[in-house]
Design a protein around this motif. Structure first.
Motif, PDB file in Angstrom:
ATOM      1  N   UNK A  14      -1.768  -8.166  -6.947  1.00 50.51           N
ATOM      2  CA  UNK A  14      -1.251  -8.047  -5.586  1.00 50.51           C
ATOM      3  C   UNK A  14       0.105  -7.327  -5.615  1.00 50.51           C
ATOM      4  N   UNK A  15       0.261  -6.392  -4.681  1.00 49.04           N
ATOM      5  CA  UNK A  15       1.473  -5.601  -4.625  1.00 49.04           C
ATOM      6  C   UNK A  15       1.390  -4.273  -5.349  1.00 49.04           C
ATOM      7  N   UNK A  16       0.367  -4.116  -6.178  1.00 49.26           N
ATOM      8  CA  UNK A  16       0.181  -2.870  -6.922  1.00 49.26           C
ATOM      9  C   UNK A  16      -0.385  -1.771  -6.030  1.00 49.26           C
ATOM     10  N   UNK A  17      -0.445  -0.572  -6.593  1.00 49.59           N
ATOM     11  CA  UNK A  17      -1.020   0.584  -5.906  1.00 49.59           C
ATOM     12  C   UNK A  17      -2.216   1.109  -6.688  1.00 49.59           C
ATOM     13  N   UNK A  18      -3.078   1.822  -5.964  1.00 47.16           N
ATOM     14  CA  UNK A  18      -4.257   2.423  -6.573  1.00 47.16           C
ATOM     15  C   UNK A  18      -4.619   3.640  -5.744  1.00 47.16           C
ATOM     16  N   UNK A  19      -5.117   4.683  -6.393  1.00 47.26           N
ATOM     17  CA  UNK A  19      -5.568   5.853  -5.646  1.00 47.26           C
ATOM     18  C   UNK A  19      -7.039   6.100  -5.926  1.00 47.26           C
ATOM     19  N   UNK A  20      -7.817   6.118  -4.875  1.00 43.12           N
ATOM     20  CA  UNK A  20      -9.235   6.440  -4.981  1.00 43.12           C
ATOM     21  C   UNK A  20      -9.447   7.923  -4.710  1.00 43.12           C
ATOM     22  N   UNK A  21     -10.430   8.485  -5.392  1.00 44.74           N
ATOM     23  CA  UNK A  21     -10.774   9.891  -5.209  1.00 44.74           C
ATOM     24  C   UNK A  21     -12.238  10.016  -4.805  1.00 44.74           C
ATOM     25  N   UNK A  22     -12.517  11.033  -4.024  1.00 47.42           N
ATOM     26  CA  UNK A  22     -13.891  11.313  -3.616  1.00 47.42           C
ATOM     27  C   UNK A  22     -14.116  12.810  -3.779  1.00 47.42           C
ATOM     28  N   UNK A  23     -15.060  13.160  -4.637  1.00 43.79           N
ATOM     29  CA  UNK A  23     -15.388  14.557  -4.883  1.00 43.79           C
ATOM     30  C   UNK A  23     -16.628  14.936  -4.084  1.00 43.79           C
ATOM     31  N   UNK A  24     -16.510  15.997  -3.291  1.00 46.72           N
ATOM     32  CA  UNK A  24     -17.644  16.499  -2.517  1.00 46.72           C
ATOM     33  C   UNK A  24     -18.304  17.654  -3.267  1.00 46.72           C
ATOM     34  N   UNK A  25     -19.618  17.746  -3.156  1.00 48.90           N
ATOM     35  CA  UNK A  25     -20.365  18.738  -3.925  1.00 48.90           C
ATOM     36  C   UNK A  25     -20.237  20.149  -3.369  1.00 48.90           C
ATOM     37  N   UNK A  26     -19.714  20.264  -2.148  1.00 51.81           N
ATOM     38  CA  UNK A  26     -19.590  21.568  -1.527  1.00 51.81           C
ATOM     39  C   UNK A  26     -18.468  21.529  -0.500  1.00 51.81           C
ATOM     40  N   UNK A  27     -18.136  22.679   0.017  1.00 52.76           N
ATOM     41  CA  UNK A  27     -17.105  22.744   1.045  1.00 52.76           C
ATOM     42  C   UNK A  27     -17.533  21.953   2.277  1.00 52.76           C
ATOM     43  N   UNK A  28     -16.608  21.177   2.786  1.00 50.06           N
ATOM     44  CA  UNK A  28     -16.896  20.346   3.959  1.00 50.06           C
ATOM     45  C   UNK A  28     -15.926  20.692   5.083  1.00 50.06           C
ATOM     46  N   UNK A  29     -15.737  21.959   5.306  1.00 52.75           N
ATOM     47  CA  UNK A  29     -14.711  22.414   6.239  1.00 52.75           C
ATOM     48  C   UNK A  29     -14.965  21.962   7.673  1.00 52.75           C
ATOM     49  N   UNK A  30     -16.205  21.671   8.044  1.00 51.90           N
ATOM     50  CA  UNK A  30     -16.484  21.216   9.405  1.00 51.90           C
ATOM     51  C   UNK A  30     -16.884  19.747   9.440  1.00 51.90           C
ATOM     52  N   UNK A  31     -16.449  19.007   8.433  1.00 53.13           N
ATOM     53  CA  UNK A  31     -16.767  17.594   8.316  1.00 53.13           C
ATOM     54  C   UNK A  31     -15.548  16.723   8.577  1.00 53.13           C
ATOM     55  N   UNK A  32     -15.834  15.519   9.025  1.00 55.89           N
ATOM     56  CA  UNK A  32     -14.859  14.444   8.974  1.00 55.89           C
ATOM     57  C   UNK A  32     -15.187  13.600   7.744  1.00 55.89           C
ATOM     58  N   UNK A  33     -14.157  13.196   7.031  1.00 54.83           N
ATOM     59  CA  UNK A  33     -14.322  12.392   5.820  1.00 54.83           C
ATOM     60  C   UNK A  33     -13.717  11.016   6.067  1.00 54.83           C
ATOM     61  N   UNK A  34     -14.338  10.002   5.506  1.00 54.61           N
ATOM     62  CA  UNK A  34     -13.860   8.650   5.766  1.00 54.61           C
ATOM     63  C   UNK A  34     -14.021   7.762   4.551  1.00 54.61           C
ATOM     64  N   UNK A  35     -13.268   6.685   4.563  1.00 55.38           N
ATOM     65  CA  UNK A  35     -13.414   5.615   3.582  1.00 55.38           C
ATOM     66  C   UNK A  35     -13.820   4.344   4.331  1.00 55.38           C
ATOM     67  N   UNK A  36     -14.803   3.668   3.786  1.00 58.56           N
ATOM     68  CA  UNK A  36     -15.224   2.363   4.264  1.00 58.56           C
ATOM     69  C   UNK A  36     -15.153   1.394   3.094  1.00 58.56           C
ATOM     70  N   UNK A  37     -15.223   0.121   3.400  1.00 60.91           N
ATOM     71  CA  UNK A  37     -15.265  -0.871   2.331  1.00 60.91           C
ATOM     72  C   UNK A  37     -16.162  -2.030   2.728  1.00 60.91           C
ATOM     73  N   UNK A  38     -16.744  -2.644   1.707  1.00 63.48           N
ATOM     74  CA  UNK A  38     -17.594  -3.807   1.932  1.00 63.48           C
ATOM     75  C   UNK A  38     -17.148  -4.925   1.010  1.00 63.48           C
ATOM     76  N   UNK A  39     -16.697  -6.013   1.624  1.00 67.23           N
ATOM     77  CA  UNK A  39     -16.334  -7.207   0.857  1.00 67.23           C
ATOM     78  C   UNK A  39     -17.578  -8.088   0.735  1.00 67.23           C
ATOM     79  N   UNK A  40     -17.627  -8.983  -0.266  1.00 65.73           N
ATOM     80  CA  UNK A  40     -18.802  -9.843  -0.444  1.00 65.73           C
ATOM     81  C   UNK A  40     -19.125 -10.615   0.831  1.00 65.73           C
ATOM     82  N   UNK A  41     -20.369 -10.537   1.258  1.00 70.56           N
ATOM     83  CA  UNK A  41     -20.822 -11.277   2.425  1.00 70.56           C
ATOM     84  C   UNK A  41     -20.432 -10.675   3.758  1.00 70.56           C
ATOM     85  N   UNK A  42     -19.848  -9.490   3.750  1.00 71.82           N
ATOM     86  CA  UNK A  42     -19.390  -8.875   4.998  1.00 71.82           C
ATOM     87  C   UNK A  42     -20.073  -7.534   5.227  1.00 71.82           C
TER      88      UNK A  42
END
Length: 122
Positions: A14-42
């Motif tokens: 707790x209190x630490x930092x982390x950086x997640x990366x997402x690599x796309x296979x092609x140019x996504x110039x007309x895309x919206x990009x997002x991060x979602x998360x799923x916790x256990x049971x949710x």
């Protein structure tokens, strides 16, 4: 169909930092990009989104001020910088893409990565 691959998850204190990366296979110039998360049971919850072509960022209230989404258009990468992590942030984090503007509803995204686990211990 855009292929997405997340990386950067891990186990932190707790209190630490982390950086997640997402690599796309092609140019996504007309895309919206997002991060979602799923916790256990949710359901899969919205975390953050960005319009690929502009500085148009959106955040869930629970992460506002702690998380920052960004993208590198030249490298077809999207990042999620997570600071001041809390045990409640423990989840599998998913990268997603959709044509058009950012949305917070996961059903409006049709491109998903496999997810990366983030565990925050107290």
């Amino acid at each position: 169909q855009v292929h997405l691959v997340e990386s950067g998850g891990g186990v932190v204190q707790a209190g630490d930092s982390l950086r997640l990366s997402c690599a796309a296979s092609e140019s996504t110039s007309d895309y919206a990009m997002a991060w979602f998360r799923r916790s256990p049971g949710k359901e899969r919850d919205f975390v953050a989104a960005i319009l690929w072509s502009a500085h148009d960022e959106h955040y869930a209230d629970s992460v506002e001020g702690r998380f920052t989404i960004s993208r590198d258009r030249d490298q077809n990468m999207v990042y999620l910088q997570m600071d001041s992590l809390q045990p409640g942030d423990t989840a599998v984090y998913y990268c997603a893409a959709r044509r058009g503007i950012p949305r917070s509803n996961p059903s409006e995204y049709d491109n998903w990565g496999q997810g990366t686990q983030v565990t925050v211990s107290s």
